[in-house]
Write a protein that holds these residues in place. Sequence first.
Motif, mmCIF file in Angstrom:
data_model
loop_
_atom_site.group_PDB
_atom_site.id
_atom_site.type_symbol
_atom_site.label_atom_id
_atom_site.label_comp_id
_atom_site.label_asym_id
_atom_site.label_seq_id
_atom_site.Cartn_x
_atom_site.Cartn_y
_atom_site.Cartn_z
ATOM 1 N N ARG A 62 0.847 -1.194 0.000
ATOM 2 C CA ARG A 62 0.000 0.000 0.000
ATOM 3 C C ARG A 62 0.882 1.243 0.000
ATOM 4 N N PRO A 63 0.420 2.336 -0.650
ATOM 5 C CA PRO A 63 1.218 3.572 -0.631
ATOM 6 C C PRO A 63 1.332 4.164 0.766
ATOM 7 N N THR A 64 0.258 4.086 1.534
ATOM 8 C CA THR A 64 0.294 4.514 2.935
ATOM 9 C C THR A 64 -0.471 3.492 3.763
ATOM 10 N N ALA A 65 0.039 3.205 4.943
ATOM 11 C CA ALA A 65 -0.612 2.248 5.847
ATOM 12 C C ALA A 65 -0.370 2.693 7.279
ATOM 13 N N PRO A 66 -0.974 3.821 7.700
ATOM 14 C CA PRO A 66 -0.676 4.361 9.026
ATOM 15 C C PRO A 66 -1.064 3.429 10.164
ATOM 16 N N GLU A 67 -2.188 2.717 10.031
ATOM 17 C CA GLU A 67 -2.620 1.850 11.121
ATOM 18 C C GLU A 67 -1.643 0.695 11.331
ATOM 19 N N SER A 68 -1.122 0.153 10.252
ATOM 20 C CA SER A 68 -0.126 -0.909 10.378
ATOM 21 C C SER A 68 1.176 -0.368 10.966
ATOM 22 N N GLN A 69 1.529 0.867 10.595
ATOM 23 C CA GLN A 69 2.717 1.489 11.189
ATOM 24 C C GLN A 69 2.543 1.633 12.701
ATOM 25 N N LEU A 70 1.361 2.054 13.131
ATOM 26 C CA LEU A 70 1.105 2.215 14.557
ATOM 27 C C LEU A 70 1.155 0.873 15.281
ATOM 28 N N GLU A 71 0.575 -0.159 14.678
ATOM 29 C CA GLU A 71 0.595 -1.480 15.303
ATOM 30 C C GLU A 71 2.024 -2.005 15.433
ATOM 31 N N LEU A 72 2.832 -1.816 14.386
ATOM 32 C CA LEU A 72 4.222 -2.274 14.450
ATOM 33 C C LEU A 72 4.997 -1.494 15.507
ATOM 34 N N GLY A 73 4.759 -0.182 15.590
ATOM 35 C CA GLY A 73 5.433 0.606 16.612
ATOM 36 C C GLY A 73 5.116 0.115 18.010
ATOM 37 N N ALA A 74 3.840 -0.203 18.259
ATOM 38 C CA ALA A 74 3.449 -0.701 19.581
ATOM 39 C C ALA A 74 4.066 -2.071 19.864
ATOM 40 N N ILE A 75 4.113 -2.930 18.838
ATOM 41 C CA ILE A 75 4.699 -4.266 19.039
ATOM 42 C C ILE A 75 6.186 -4.164 19.378
ATOM 43 N N PHE A 76 6.920 -3.354 18.610
ATOM 44 C CA PHE A 76 8.362 -3.247 18.858
ATOM 45 C C PHE A 76 8.653 -2.554 20.188
ATOM 46 N N LEU A 77 7.746 -1.683 20.645
ATOM 47 C CA LEU A 77 7.972 -1.010 21.910
ATOM 48 C C LEU A 77 7.627 -1.908 23.097
ATOM 49 N N HIS A 78 6.441 -2.524 23.064
ATOM 50 C CA HIS A 78 5.944 -3.232 24.240
ATOM 51 C C HIS A 78 6.300 -4.721 24.252
ATOM 52 N N HIS A 79 6.402 -5.346 23.089
ATOM 53 C CA HIS A 79 6.655 -6.787 23.044
ATOM 54 C C HIS A 79 8.126 -7.110 22.764
ATOM 55 N N LYS A 80 8.703 -6.451 21.769
ATOM 56 C CA LYS A 80 10.060 -6.790 21.355
ATOM 57 C C LYS A 80 11.122 -5.955 22.065
ATOM 58 N N LYS A 81 10.721 -4.861 22.738
ATOM 59 C CA LYS A 81 11.660 -3.970 23.429
ATOM 60 C C LYS A 81 12.749 -3.482 22.471
ATOM 61 N N ASP A 82 12.334 -3.133 21.250
ATOM 62 C CA ASP A 82 13.249 -2.628 20.219
ATOM 63 C C ASP A 82 12.894 -1.161 19.972
ATOM 64 N N PRO A 83 13.495 -0.229 20.732
ATOM 65 C CA PRO A 83 13.077 1.171 20.631
ATOM 66 C C PRO A 83 13.365 1.811 19.280
ATOM 67 N N ILE A 84 14.457 1.405 18.601
ATOM 68 C CA ILE A 84 14.810 2.029 17.327
ATOM 69 C C ILE A 84 13.730 1.773 16.288
ATOM 70 N N ARG A 85 13.332 0.511 16.126
ATOM 71 C CA ARG A 85 12.299 0.189 15.143
ATOM 72 C C ARG A 85 10.935 0.741 15.575
ATOM 73 N N ALA A 86 10.706 0.776 16.891
ATOM 74 C CA ALA A 86 9.453 1.356 17.370
ATOM 75 C C ALA A 86 9.362 2.833 16.992
ATOM 76 N N ILE A 87 10.437 3.586 17.215
ATOM 77 C CA ILE A 87 10.440 5.009 16.886
ATOM 78 C C ILE A 87 10.233 5.213 15.390
ATOM 79 N N TYR A 88 10.863 4.384 14.575
ATOM 80 C CA TYR A 88 10.730 4.522 13.121
ATOM 81 C C TYR A 88 9.273 4.383 12.690
ATOM 82 N N HIS A 89 8.604 3.332 13.143
ATOM 83 C CA HIS A 89 7.226 3.095 12.700
ATOM 84 C C HIS A 89 6.265 4.133 13.292
#
Length: 263
Positions: A62-89
């Motif tokens: 998709r050209p834009t997918a903000p909801e998926s970006q938000l979901e990935l950010g939350a996963i990398f922040l709360h589940h994977k503890k990967d702040p760099i990828r969380a900040i990016y998404h």
Amino acid sequence: MKSACLAMLFAFLALLGAGCPHERKTLVEETLDPSYVTAKQRLREGSPDKAIVLFEKVIHKRPTAPESQLELGAIFLHHKKDPIRAIYHLQQYLEQKPDSREAPMVEDMILSAKRLYASQLPGNPFRKALDQAELLDTIDRLEKENRRLASDNNTLKGQLAILSATQTPQPTQPTQTVAPAVQPRVQPARVAAQTPSPATQPSQPSPPAAARSYTVEKGDTLYRISMRFYGRPDKIQAIFEANRSVLKDINDLKPGQVINLPQ
């Protein structure tokens, strides 16, 4: 003959594959995309790794997918503890939907990811700086809240001044001294017969107090209306009960609505 038939078949299949360019580019809404729906299901099942793969699939097609970006950010922040990828998404989400209702929450998530990144550094060298930044952010929020309360207070004072100015005092009537009338002496038995007992006197019902009406303005909440007209917040439920015919819940206020204010 055989090669000619094959050539015609390939040409026909190519025409079918081309189709209408507009129809090929039409995409369903992001949250209805099968990959997005399945990713949410995997997340509820406790499989964040599978959800990551499916959310990334939505983003790639998709050209834009903000909801998926938000979901990935939350996963990398709360589940994977990967702040760099969380900040990016999360930043990708803000770039695609900067004025959304969730934008303040996403900004807080980015701040949490930065704190997590600083805490993961050896020796945690930025802990004091982060504590200071959090304190300054808290002070800024409190100052904004104080300014808002001061504005509401000034508005309330102005309304009280207008009400006081519009109320004209009633002229006092001169008191007249009336001489008591001389009552004839009546026998006690007749007085008892003429005077009805208090129990037999019908009680007159007091007229119900009339409710005021108010036109909702932009930015109004039941909390603000309760504070403005009653001076305390515990009238929120009473206002809502008095307007159940027009309010679905306590947050269903719209500018221009006329609501009743109970006494």
